[in-house]
Scaffold this motif. Sequence first.
Motif, short mmCIF file in Angstrom:
data_model
loop_
_atom_site.label_atom_id
_atom_site.label_comp_id
_atom_site.label_asym_id
_atom_site.label_seq_id
_atom_site.Cartn_x
_atom_site.Cartn_y
_atom_site.Cartn_z
N UNK A 26 0.84 -1.20 0.00
CA UNK A 26 0.00 0.00 0.00
C UNK A 26 0.87 1.25 0.00
N UNK A 29 2.28 1.84 -3.36
CA UNK A 29 1.26 2.30 -4.30
C UNK A 29 0.95 3.78 -4.08
N UNK A 30 0.91 4.19 -2.81
CA UNK A 30 0.62 5.60 -2.52
C UNK A 30 1.74 6.47 -3.11
N UNK A 33 1.34 6.75 -6.88
CA UNK A 33 0.30 7.65 -7.40
C UNK A 33 0.69 9.10 -7.20
N UNK A 34 1.40 9.39 -6.09
CA UNK A 34 1.84 10.77 -5.87
C UNK A 34 2.87 11.16 -6.93
N UNK A 36 3.11 9.91 -9.88
CA UNK A 36 2.40 10.02 -11.16
C UNK A 36 1.71 11.37 -11.26
N UNK A 37 1.18 11.82 -10.11
CA UNK A 37 0.48 13.10 -10.11
C UNK A 37 1.47 14.24 -10.30
N UNK A 38 2.62 14.16 -9.62
CA UNK A 38 3.58 15.25 -9.70
C UNK A 38 4.29 15.25 -11.05
N UNK A 39 4.68 14.07 -11.52
CA UNK A 39 5.38 13.98 -12.80
C UNK A 39 4.44 13.41 -13.85
N UNK A 40 4.64 12.16 -14.22
CA UNK A 40 3.72 11.56 -15.18
C UNK A 40 3.78 10.03 -15.08
N UNK A 45 5.99 4.67 -13.42
CA UNK A 45 6.27 3.29 -13.84
C UNK A 45 7.73 2.95 -13.57
N UNK A 49 6.47 0.92 -10.32
CA UNK A 49 5.81 -0.28 -10.83
C UNK A 49 6.75 -1.23 -11.57
#
Lengths: 495, 555
Positions: A26, A29-30, A33-34, A36-40, A45, A49
């Motif tokens: 978890x 994963x958090x 996502x952060x 992904x939100x800040x960068x892309x 990935x 990931x």
Amino acid sequence: MKKVWQVFWRISISLKFAVAVILGLTAALIVATVLESKYDTPTAQYWVYQTIAFYGLLGLLGWLILAVALSRLPWQKRHLPFLCAHLGILLLLYGSWLTFQFGIDGSMTVGEGKTESALELTDPLLVISDEGKVNTVPVPWIPPNADFKPIEVPTYGLRVAEFISRAESKVDFVPATGSLDLSAPAIRLKIAGGPSAPPFMRMGQETWIWGGDANWMRQQVGPAILAMAPSADPLAFSSKGPELSFRLDTKKSALLVSIQTADGKKTDLVFPFKEPKDLVGTVIKTGWKFDATATILEWIPKAMTDVKFAPARIQYGASAPSSAILLQTSETKASPASKIWLGLGDRATLDIPGADGKTKRVTLAYFPRRLVLPFGVKLEQFKIDRYQGTMNPSEFSSIVSVDGAATGEKVVNHPISMNEPLKYGGYTFYQASYIDAQPRPTTSVFSVNQDPGRWLKYWGSILLVLGSAWLFAMKYWKKKREVSIGNPLLKGNES
Amino acid sequence: MGSLPVQAGGRIKPFDSYARDLVLQITGGRTFQGWDPVELTLSWLADPKGWEDKPFILITRKDVKRQLGLNETISKFSPKELFNESFMAEYANSMGGQGGMTAQATPIARTSKPDPRDEEVKRLFERVITYRAIVSGEAWLVIPSAPPTPWKPLGSPGQTASDFSTLPGKSIRDGFMKIFANYLNADRAGYDKGVAEAKAAIVGEMHGEWTESLSNKISAELFYNRVHPYQIAWIIYFLAALCWAASIWLSADGVSAIYGAKGTAAGVSPSAKTGKFFQNAALPLTFLGLSLHILGMALRCYIAGRPPVTNMYESIVWVSFGVMVFATILWFIQKNSILFSIATAMSAIGLIVSDAAPAMIDPSIHPLVPVLRSNYWLTIHVLTITLSYAALALTLGIGNVTLWFYLKGAEGTTEGTKKITMLNLLTYRAMQFGVVLLAAGTILGGVWADYSWGRFWGWDPKEVWALIALLGYLAVIHARFTGWMRPFGFAAWTVVAFTLVVMAWYGVNFVLGVGLHSYGFSTGGQSTVTVFVLGQMGYVLGVALSRRGRLAKAV
């Protein structure tokens, strides 16, 4: 040894350890996502990931689930729902691993009336062709905030020395080298207004003009046109307005300049030189409005282009451009190291020192990996509907055909739309997007994949959902039975 | 006037809906100073001079106001202030024409997030452009054309009324001129006549496009806008919640919450009698509220032609409904009126929230992006996911009430323990529904993604947060199963775990704002949601501390 196994087993079937693993997952994963939100997405990935640690965590979770199921051996009827749910998770994890390992995921771009059989996959590749031999070197994409480790290609004494994740090209001109003569004269000029000009014109503007390419031959600066002739023959004025036309007189070693003013007056000037640098700093009075002058900043009688890449202004997100690599040959006694930049999709030729001391010419290409399917897909028609009164698409679809010569199965005028894929030859074709054009788009983009893990994932999902629902329902029925036979006050914990 | 058909936002809608959208966009509110949106829009067009120095155009960010040289203490500005007394024009120029110099001066962006200040400046430009288009007549797309040609506007900048006679749709324009003139003269009869003429003319020009079904939909939408069923529903829910609470409070043993518990003692004490009265009132009120709630959703479905779960507004309304559904299901398992007390209160809160911030939670009906245009998938995936949110929202409600009993020291008495045990069991049941639906919904999302994009799981933030929430609740369920969590811990963690749902539901779309679920993205509300989450945490912590103190004393 037996003791180690016992400890390992005890940990494997401990629920506390499982919860710790779940919490670790978890947390990862958090973070992802952060990021992904800040960068892309590709950045997340890369950092989470696609890391070994993350796969390790998923694998560990899979093992714990397997272990806890095995620990209930010998299985009994009452274990069925529990086994169902846990087997479901295992199948899901295994299916995902199969997809990751053996799946193919690419995209195909087809224009109306055209047939295409090549898929473009995402991972970039350096292709080196050398007299019929083709070598490929994968260049895995890394995000801008990661460190690039140079990749060596020992066979050719080559190395991928630099990598820019999101690159923008910049063209420069340098004195021509090498045997291939594509050179033409190039000059860098600064056009500036005199004291009577408005401030922004006094600051001036710089530009290169080069005779080697139609795109560089004429440049517009404000209202004026600057031109460089490709050869010693004069270049005709292209307009009736202010224009400055240069050409190289190779015999006399001189730069010839023809000036035209807005009222059509023409002047010719000659600037002889011994060394090109003699002319640097020369100021040409143009006779145009605002006493504009042209200053020679650089002058290269035999120039070729030098493409360089630098990090783009947009580094993250969907609008960021693609990557670029810098290739370097190793230095030998015979030849100094040479460098060349390649943007994604670029090709170039390079002379590299061979084993026998002679140089060898190889073709280099930096491309997304491609996969050629045994059949071609023909786009018969691309259709798009828009919401009334707007340009927003409400629906788009492609009508495709496959001739079936290779597979024996013919497809005629089959629609592919957003929620309606086409399965053919082991691949599935999805309508992904289109290339917008006026008056209507005619190029369709499909996402194409082959997923060996698909059915495992579906079965895993079904087992997981049914298993857990069954598990809960069974407890409820059991409880109900207990209540009906007069179990006193229910405690908070059920078993 | 509200019933005139107009082409806007990709469909033909009643002018009433369009005017509401415009007023919301420009002023940021559902209404402006009590003006009916239709009348306000009409007034903007008919009397632009009168609105010249009235402040009504919204600017939310302080730094934007400062940037534009405006008063930072107020939030609405007049067209005059914006056009003549601010730096807006300079900004418009600099944003429109980016020369080579400025482009090169832009520093390399270190993240993918747009600057929120730039976003607000952009929105302000859109507000101003929309207002200008209303005044010039450009925004009034009322002259029908055969599809796919867009409808033509009533006017365009620089046109005068005298030009109207030479343009197509003369009879429509004549109708509108009559409307405007009579509106300004406050001539009701003439105005109504103008409206009738304009409508007849528009319908006449629509030829085959004007169908029975479109006409019915427009009437339905008008009714939906005017009546606003959700608003009445939440008022009734609220009353019902009070009645349920009162009936529990006043019931025979003072605290028992068992509905219909063949009360032998009931009917004896006067308070129990009053309790019975409240109980009798509560059930019909609950179902009245629920009916209105369903009516609103049915109307919305009918108008939009799709399940009502395509944006934040619709999903909140749907989740509020889901809470009632689960309360009803659980009621059959455990005949307990406290369930309805909690569910009606939560539904009321949900509906209030959905209506509280229309600028953030957009209530208007928008067309869908192509991938969502599959009622089959939309129904099974999104409805399942949102139903799981509903079940988990119910656990939040019950969990909070359980904690309340702990705070009151109910643990010390047999009655209290019994009640807590029962509430715990209800929470557990609701959580089971929630977890199964969340797992199913997430997987169905994967199946849909596999079917239309070709990948089952892509670590998309929305997927990932659904998974995180699922893992969180699985941890809670397993912990209760193994006995690590006693009833108190279970209630407390239930409340805390809902934070994960808040993040999956709201956070991904409004805070993270990335990924493939981009059709639901928006901004705003961070502070409200943060206060809610922190408040919940504080409450849990407070109850835990007070309970610890009490237990320590008891020992």
